[in-house]
Scaffold this active site. Structure first.
Site, PDB file in Angstrom:
ATOM      1  N   HIS A   1       0.812  -1.220   0.000  1.00  0.00           N
ATOM      2  CA  HIS A   1       0.000   0.000   0.000  1.00  0.00           C
ATOM      3  C   HIS A   1       0.842   1.266   0.000  1.00  0.00           C
ATOM      4  O   HIS A   1       1.883   1.341   0.651  1.00  0.00           O
ATOM      5  CB  HIS A   1      -1.044  -0.014   1.118  1.00  0.00           C
ATOM      6  CG  HIS A   1      -0.529   0.084   2.523  1.00  0.00           C
ATOM      7  ND1 HIS A   1      -0.340   1.291   3.150  1.00  0.00           N
ATOM      8  CD2 HIS A   1      -0.214  -0.871   3.435  1.00  0.00           C
ATOM      9  CE1 HIS A   1       0.071   1.068   4.396  1.00  0.00           C
ATOM     10  NE2 HIS A   1       0.157  -0.230   4.594  1.00  0.00           N
TER      11      HIS A   1
ATOM     12  N   ASP B   1       6.003   2.391   6.116  1.00  0.00           N
ATOM     13  CA  ASP B   1       4.770   1.593   6.153  1.00  0.00           C
ATOM     14  C   ASP B   1       3.798   2.285   5.205  1.00  0.00           C
ATOM     15  O   ASP B   1       3.143   3.244   5.614  1.00  0.00           O
ATOM     16  CB  ASP B   1       4.238   1.531   7.585  1.00  0.00           C
ATOM     17  CG  ASP B   1       2.879   0.861   7.692  1.00  0.00           C
ATOM     18  OD1 ASP B   1       2.360   0.356   6.681  1.00  0.00           O
ATOM     19  OD2 ASP B   1       2.310   0.869   8.793  1.00  0.00           O
TER      20      ASP B   1
ATOM     21  N   GLU C   1      -5.251   1.513   2.765  1.00  0.00           N
ATOM     22  CA  GLU C   1      -5.033   0.343   3.632  1.00  0.00           C
ATOM     23  C   GLU C   1      -5.219   0.739   5.083  1.00  0.00           C
ATOM     24  O   GLU C   1      -5.813   0.019   5.872  1.00  0.00           O
ATOM     25  CB  GLU C   1      -3.619  -0.224   3.402  1.00  0.00           C
ATOM     26  CG  GLU C   1      -3.392  -1.599   4.032  1.00  0.00           C
ATOM     27  CD  GLU C   1      -2.854  -1.544   5.461  1.00  0.00           C
ATOM     28  OE1 GLU C   1      -2.716  -2.608   6.075  1.00  0.00           O
ATOM     29  OE2 GLU C   1      -2.579  -0.437   5.993  1.00  0.00           O
ATOM     30  N   GLU C   2      -4.685   1.907   5.423  1.00  0.00           N
ATOM     31  CA  GLU C   2      -4.685   2.348   6.825  1.00  0.00           C
ATOM     32  C   GLU C   2      -6.087   2.688   7.322  1.00  0.00           C
ATOM     33  O   GLU C   2      -6.296   2.878   8.512  1.00  0.00           O
ATOM     34  CB  GLU C   2      -3.760   3.567   6.995  1.00  0.00           C
ATOM     35  CG  GLU C   2      -2.294   3.305   6.651  1.00  0.00           C
ATOM     36  CD  GLU C   2      -1.578   2.439   7.689  1.00  0.00           C
ATOM     37  OE1 GLU C   2      -2.195   2.062   8.699  1.00  0.00           O
ATOM     38  OE2 GLU C   2      -0.388   2.141   7.475  1.00  0.00           O
TER      39      GLU C   2
ATOM     40  N   ASP D   1       3.921  -6.173   3.479  1.00  0.00           N
ATOM     41  CA  ASP D   1       3.684  -5.096   4.444  1.00  0.00           C
ATOM     42  C   ASP D   1       4.818  -5.110   5.456  1.00  0.00           C
ATOM     43  O   ASP D   1       5.723  -5.938   5.370  1.00  0.00           O
ATOM     44  CB  ASP D   1       2.315  -5.267   5.121  1.00  0.00           C
ATOM     45  CG  ASP D   1       1.701  -3.917   5.511  1.00  0.00           C
ATOM     46  OD1 ASP D   1       2.472  -3.006   5.900  1.00  0.00           O
ATOM     47  OD2 ASP D   1       0.473  -3.772   5.440  1.00  0.00           O
TER      48      ASP D   1
ATOM     49  N   HIS E   1       4.541   3.406  12.594  1.00  0.00           N
ATOM     50  CA  HIS E   1       3.607   4.547  12.715  1.00  0.00           C
ATOM     51  C   HIS E   1       4.221   5.760  13.410  1.00  0.00           C
ATOM     52  O   HIS E   1       3.527   6.544  14.045  1.00  0.00           O
ATOM     53  CB  HIS E   1       2.293   4.118  13.383  1.00  0.00           C
ATOM     54  CG  HIS E   1       1.385   3.355  12.447  1.00  0.00           C
ATOM     55  ND1 HIS E   1       0.038   3.226  12.635  1.00  0.00           N
ATOM     56  CD2 HIS E   1       1.661   2.699  11.293  1.00  0.00           C
ATOM     57  CE1 HIS E   1      -0.485   2.509  11.644  1.00  0.00           C
ATOM     58  NE2 HIS E   1       0.496   2.173  10.825  1.00  0.00           N
TER      59      HIS E   1
END
Lengths: 358, 334
Positions: free
Chosen positions: A68, A177, A209-210, A232, A316
């Protein structure tokens, strides 16, 4: 493009979930160089197709690779006395927001900072606490009147961070990410240029995706592949986190295993890694993987799905850290795996037989 | 339009029991649709066909508003005839105290509460019961599985309207009014009145699969931040239709969002942007249908959502209809 250059380019770009346009154009340019056609679907996922070369008696099969390209971010919820209140898009860690530099995508892009009250004016209870979202605000420097003319509720805010090379082949930055996975897919296509493969390859940079694995769900429906592999990030080893919960940064692809992963596909991937002596690790995932693989697996009548994780520290945050070597290895593993796909592999996966008519 | 709104909100229709609402809508659209059908989950799908116009791309557009409302369902009948219940959808327990509920046959029950041990204890649904006024179990006339919803008359305060089930009968009313007002359109427009939104956007999931739209707009209510000590939210009653940017379940498609904004600006209609931290709408299900649908949401600002006295501003409602009419009458390029 070299891995490092591509990573720098795409991770410094903005592309918050639902607003991936900026980074998508960079990915499009890169993937177009190694594929036969590139398109964007309704939700914005970028789909590059590299056709397989197959004799007439071999049926048409396809594999979808998904990484993603969206990143977590913020959005403006209210203009208040010259400052911006905001909410999150995706799961931001409130502990790391304070003091970040941001870009507010208003009528034009405005650099800004995330402020809060300084420690000097806080009571003892407040000083020991994570600052809650409703105490944080963004300051772009405009007066209240100018702010109202240039920024509106709903405007997207992305985090700003330069790509940094650490020692030992590690790099750090934001949005690794999951743009590191896009770099893996790019590497795979580059390797495939020098290999012969019969299966069609759909290299997909998914969106949203998130915010609920949406791009993978819809692009997989549209492509209808025989098998899917999501790439991922997985938690890398770091101080203070148990070894049981992590994979090693620099230890190679972490190949997922568990209910989200088709066991035969897992076997085929690990066998490929062993055969070509690609250092790899096993990543047991007992339930929902929380990745594009989770969405892809149940599209249409079901898709045999695998998950390869890139070991990554500090997920994150804006200092996500990975090893470039792991990206190279994942790209090579995927390419060699694809080159080895045959009708026999399809049979092992329980895929319905297809006629070779085209 | 107020008569339609009154009738729609006073109609009984907890999730899974939308038949009565569907009848009201079917009656109100008679003669205005090219095709009307009901799918397996009870969604009412009404097609207004587009007129081919030279140089205009005909799009397949789905509008969705849900017919169902939140409610309660009987889970146990005790010896004395008191009914225990659980929730259908997001029922907020404090709103139940002092409320009356109505069953499908029109019978009424009142909500009672067990002895309060601590005065400041938050009311819990498992400590409440429904009293249908029966002297004993033999005369209850109710069984496990019977559904009920709030009963409360529609009130016209002039500028502001109050009713139960504005979520989402106001959306249904906006869709009906839009269909009645839409003289011609270059698009095939599917007005879909969905079921079971409150229990997980079930009707929208299947109707979107069946309709297969290119573009969709869900019409539903949203919360406001304009009441005393409300959570931070820049949406106010009377400030115009709210154009969704994000809620808990989805990010609006940027193209659809911009289509709504540019239409509002062209027609000089007021509008506001909405960022909702809680809840979602049919839009989230439609968005991921099949290979993906460009989906936006038009929200009617509503106070006290999921209570028996929800409040909307009539101008917001009228402007929502005008905005949709403006959008559907013109070519779309996302």
């Amino acid at each position: 493009m070299q891995i490092k250059d591509f990573m720098k380019q795409i991770t410094e770009a903005s592309g918050v979930s639902g607003y991936e346009g900026g980074v998508r154009e960079l990915v499009r340019t890169e993937l177009a160089a190694y594929s036969d056609e590139v398109r964007t679907d309704t939700l914005g996922s970028l789909i590059a197709l590299k056709r397989g070369q197959r004799p007439d008696d071999v049926p048409q099969r396809s594999i979808m690779l998904a990484g993603h390209m969206d990143e977590i971010g913020l959005l403006v919820t209210k203009l208040e006395k010259g400052y911006l209140r905001f909410s999150t898009v995706g799961g931001f860690d409130l502990r790391v927001l304070l003091g970040q530099e941001v870009i507010v995508h208003g009528r034009r892009d405005f650099p800004g900072v995330i402020g809060t009250r300084p420690p000097h004016v806080l009571g003892p209870e407040d000083r020991d606490q994570v600052v809650p979202l409703d105490r944080l605000f963004i300051d772009v420097g405009l007066t209240e009147v100018e702010l109202g003319k240039n920024i509106r509720v709903g405007d997207i805010v992305s985090l700003r961070r330069e790509f940094t090379e650490l020692a030992g082949g590690l790099v750090a930055g934001k949005a690794f990410d999951d743009r590191a996975a896009v770099a893996c897919i790019d590497q795979c296509l580059q390797y495939l240029a020098g290999l012969r493969h019969t299966w069609d390859v759909y290299a997909v940079a998914t969106v949203q995706e998130e915010t609920g694995l949406k791009g993978a769900l819809t692009s997989a429906f549209g492509i209808d592949p025989d098998i899917g592999v999501a790439i991922d990030v997985g938690h890398g080893n770091m101080l203070g986190v148990s070894e049981v919960d992590t994979v090693n940064v620099g230890g190679g692809p972490a190949i997922g295993f568990g209910p989200n992963i088709h066991p035969a596909l897992y076997e085929q991937l690990t066998a490929t890694a062993s055969r070509y002596e690609i250092s790899h690790q096993i990543d047991p995932i007992p339930g929902a993987s929380g990745t594009d693989a989770w969405a892809m697996q149940v599209v249409r009548e079901g898709i045999p799905t695998a998950l390869i994780s890139i070991p990554l520290r500090y997920m994150h945050t804006t200092v996500e850290t990975i090893s470039l070597k792991d990206i190279e290895r994942i790209g090579r593993l995927l390419a060699l795996f694809i080159a080895g796909l045959t009708e026999e592999s399809a049979e092992q996966l329980g895929l319905a037989q297809q006629s070779s008519a085209t | 339009m107020k008569e339609l709104i009154a009738e729609l909100t006073e109609t009984w229709g907890p999730s899974g029991n939308e038949d009565a609402v569907r009848k009201v809508i079917e009656k109100s659209i008679t003669g205005h649709a090219d095709e009307v059908r009901v799918d397996a989950l009870g969604n009412l799908i009404v097609l207004k066909k587009g007129n081919v116009k030279k140089g205009v791309d005909k799009r397949r557009i789905m509008l969705a508003a849900h017919m169902d409302e939140i409610g309660v369902i009987v889970s146990h009948v005790d010896e004395k005839g008191f009914l225990r219940f659980s929730a259908i959808g997001g029922v907020f327990p404090p709103t139940l105290l002092g409320s009356r509920v109505q069953f499908g046959d029109g019978k009424i029950g009142v909500i009672g509460r067990e002895r309060v041990v601590k005065p400041d204890e938050a009311p819990r649904m498992d400590k409440m019961f429904i009293d249908v006024g029966s002297p004993d179990k033999g005369h209850v006339g109710r069984r496990v599985g019977d559904a009920a919803c709030f009963t409360r008359p529609f009130v016209d305060l002039g500028q502001r309207l109050v009713a139960k089930a504005f979520d989402d009968r106001i959306g249904c009313a906006v869709l009906v009014q839009t269909l009645l007002g839409l003289k011609t359109t270059p698009h095939d427009v599917y007005f879909v009145f969905t079921t079971q939104e409150e229990v997980g956007v079930r009707g929208a999931t299947t109707s979107a699969f069946g309709v297969e739209p290119e573009i969709a707009v869900a019409v539903d209510v949203t919360l406001t931040g304009d009441t005393p000590e409300a959570p931070t939210m820049a949406v106010a009653l009377g400030a115009g239709p709210a154009i969704k940017v994000k809620d808990r379940g989805m990010l609006a498609h940027v193209g659809v969002k911009n289509w709504m904004v540019s239409t509002a600006e062209r027609l000089k209609l007021p509008y506001q942007f909405e960022v909702l931290d809680a809840g979602s709408t049919d839009g989230m299900a439609i968005q991921t249908s099949r290979a993906g649908v460009a989906t936006g949401v038009l929200s009617i600002p509503t106070r006290y959502v999921h209570s028996p006295s929800e409040m909307v501003d009539y101008d917001d409602v009228r402007h929502s209809v005008e905005l949709l009419l403006g959008m559907l009458s013109s070519p779309v390029s996302l």
